[in-house]
Design an enzyme around this catalytic site. Structure first.
Site, PDB file in Angstrom:
ATOM      1  CB  SER A   5      41.665  30.942  37.764  1.00  0.00           C
ATOM      2  OG  SER A   5      41.306  32.259  38.100  1.00  0.00           O
ATOM      3  CG  ASP A  29      39.455  34.420  41.196  1.00  0.00           C
ATOM      4  OD1 ASP A  29      40.227  34.977  41.998  1.00  0.00           O
ATOM      5  OD2 ASP A  29      39.807  34.065  40.054  1.00  0.00           O
ATOM      6  CG  ASP A  51      43.523  32.131  41.067  1.00  0.00           C
ATOM      7  OD1 ASP A  51      42.402  32.673  40.944  1.00  0.00           O
ATOM      8  OD2 ASP A  51      44.419  32.227  40.209  1.00  0.00           O
ATOM      9  CG  ASP A  80      43.611  35.522  39.302  1.00  0.00           C
ATOM     10  OD1 ASP A  80      42.439  35.237  39.617  1.00  0.00           O
ATOM     11  OD2 ASP A  80      44.156  35.104  38.254  1.00  0.00           O
TER      12      ASP A  80
END
Length: 575
Positions: A148, A302, A304, A306
């Site tokens: 992440s 961000d 990834d 999410d």
């Protein structure tokens, strides 16, 4: 230290990767026993977020051996749960970090060798798309290789259950126990070249992304788009760029300016040591471009995709909205587009947030005729609460959010989703523009109706085993001897979430969390971090905004009060 040396030698023998074998061998030869002990201090713990850690050699690090053993444990858990290989596949995706491709190859190869069907993406994808695919494909589980918003040196292994939400107890403990029973990684069967497909394993088609876009379009079918809205967007070197550009263009937003330096996936994050929109300075390049082009809004995912960061122009420059502010704005906007009574099954709109997020969202939800629920921290609890309530016919998820920039619209994805949240924020800004107001005007109007809420977080760090003991003792003192007053205001109530779990729903189960309620409606939450050696304090304080009150002045006063509360509390518990 002889046991550390022996554990390291055994790990080297069981590591299938020649690069990390050589790395750990060199560490042994160097005689750096302190570093070696850190690398071999047990195994990287598997929890409700799966695995996450530094990519290096050793049992306490992310590497191919760790991923191989974790995947075999997951496979064994699934085989036992279903009494053999289920017909439903496991969905696997990855981000753009340098190690993610190898980790995904090992994941697919181990699952395939265990007799499980696997569907995967050949290219890097956003985390929300993996969660979406688990739901729509009826998968038995999902795995996303991602760290992440962590720094470049990290990577992770995130697991979804068959319901499309992150795993929760007791599933996480069951998988962890299965991993513990796996032997050396080198002995785990692996299908060679698994990404070539064939048999029960193969790549996913573009239909999954097409389905996501179609469902999102239905969720926002009442939105009015202003094509003149000027947006600056950055994926922060992550995987969201192509997907977000398609969504914005497809919705009719034509005036979109990407941050070129951060537009393409690059897991080294060359312009960002910490690629998290919450971090100071992380959005500087985007804000500079926004000033240059005269943008109306900055959107930042961000790596990834999410999480979502949002900035808007204010009277004195750009204002980065907090996760709570975005959550309150979207709670109001989503419910305004989905009024009570519109659910085809007659269910009440449902908003779910974590207990450490702003209480203001509950006031907004109630005014819009929605049911509001709070959960323990983590999106896994938000979505499992929503799934339980939906299954009982007592609500239909309209919106979920947590203060750490996580938001999810409707039942599109049962996890945080920075893509759909970004598009809804653009729609909200379009509506504001049509009404001749700004996003900050909209926020002020909510403050004048429901009161201005300020939320601050303060952390107290302690290191080592002694520090962990100090934090534990402080939590015990707080529960046994709560303060009479904080910041000059009387404490009128306390809830210790370590007790009484049997009287609460599972999403508010036993947790090391203490809540204090003050006479002026200020709320204080105290808990130890689950991932770092620190104690976290959350303070939410409110005051009405009336007449000629300047909201910024009210905000400063509340921040001062919250700071005094934190100072008094830290002194009371001896930290």
């Amino acid at each position: 230290m002889s046991d550390v040396v022996e554990r390291a030698r055994a790990w080297i023998l069981g590591d299938p990767d020649p690069r990390t074998r050589a790395e750990l061998s060199a560490l042994l030869d160097s005689g750096n026993l302190t570093e070696l002990a850190d690398r071999m201090d047990g195994t990287l713990a598997f929890g409700t977020a799966g695995l996450r850690g530094i990519v290096e050699a050793g049992s306490n690090r992310m590497n191919r051996a760790t991923v191989t053993r974790a995947t075999r444990g997951l496979a064994d858990f699934l085989l036992a749960r279903h009494g053999g290989a289920p017909d439903a596949p496991v969905v696997v995706g990855r981000d753009a970090r340098p190690s993610s491709s190898d980790f995904m190859r090992d994941t697919v190869g181990v699952l395939s060798a265990a007799g499980l069907r696997v569907r995967f993406w050949e290219e890097e994808v956003p985390t929300p798309l993996v969660a979406y695919a688990v739901r729509v494909l009826g998968a038995c589980a999902g795995v996303m290789i991602t760290a992440s918003h962590n720094p470049p040196r990290d990577n992770g292994y995130k697991v979804y259950d068959a319901n499309g939400a992150q795993i929760i107890p007791p599933v996480d403990a069951g998988i962890s126990a299965a991993i513990d029973r796996v032997g050396a990684a080198v002995d785990v069967p692996v299908v060679d070249a698994p990404l070539q497909g064939g048999g029960e394993t193969g790549p996913l088609s573009p239909d999954v992304w097409d389905g996501y876009r179609d469902e999102l379009a239905r969720l926002r079918s009442t939105a009015t788009v202003d094509p003149r809205l000027r947006i600056v967007y950055t994926p922060m070197h992550g995987v969201g760029g192509r997907y977000m550009r398609e969504l914005l263009a497809g919705a009719g937003y034509r005036d979109v300016h990407p941050v070129d330096e951060q537009a393409e996936p690059d897991g080294r994050f060359p312009t960002l040591p910490f690629p998290n929109p919450e971090e100071p300075g992380a959005m500087d390049l985007a804000l500079a471009l926004a000033g240059k082009v005269g943008a109306d809004m900055v959107l930042a995912n961000d790596p990834d995709a999410d999480r979502l960061g949002v900035a808007v122009p204010g009277r004195n420059g750009w204002v980065s909205l907090t996760g709570n502010q975005v959550g309150v704005l979207l709670t109001d906007y989503v419910l305004s587009q989905r009024p009570a009574g519109e659910d085809p099954r007659g269910r009440q709109p449902l908003v779910v947030s974590t207990i450490v997020s702003s209480p203001m969202a509950g006031l907004v939800a109630a005014a819009r005729g929605a049911r509001f629920e709070t959960t323990l921290t983590g999106f896994k609890w938000i979505m499992n609460a929503a799934l339980d309530i939906e299954a009982e016919g007592r609500g239909a998820l309209a919106f979920g959010f947590e203060e750490a920039l996580g938001h999810a619209v409707g039942g599109l994805v049962y996890d945080k989703d920075g893509l759909s949240a970004a598009l809804f924020m653009a729609d909200l800004a379009s509506e504001c523009r049509r009404r001749g107001e700004t996003v900050l005007d909209r926020l002020e109007a909510l403050y004048r109706r429901f009161g201005l809420w300020v939320s601050i977080q303060h952390s107290i760090r302690r290191s080592g085993a002694a520090g962990a003991g100090e934090i534990s003792s402080a939590m015990g003192r707080l529960a046994e001897d709560p303060p009479d007053a904080l910041g000059g205001v009387a404490v009128v109530g306390m809830t210790d979430y370590r007790e009484g779990a049997e009287r609460r729903p599972r999403w508010l189960g036993a947790a090391s969390l203490v809540e204090l309620r003050l006479q002026d409606r200020t709320r204080v939450l105290v808990r130890p971090s689950g991932t770092e050696p620190k104690l976290k304090m959350y303070v939410d304080s409110t005051r009405p905004v009336t007449g000629s009150d300047d909201p910024s002045g009210v905000e400063r006063d509340l921040e001062g009060h919250a700071g005094a509360v934190v100072s008094d509390l830290a002194g009371h518990i001896g930290l």
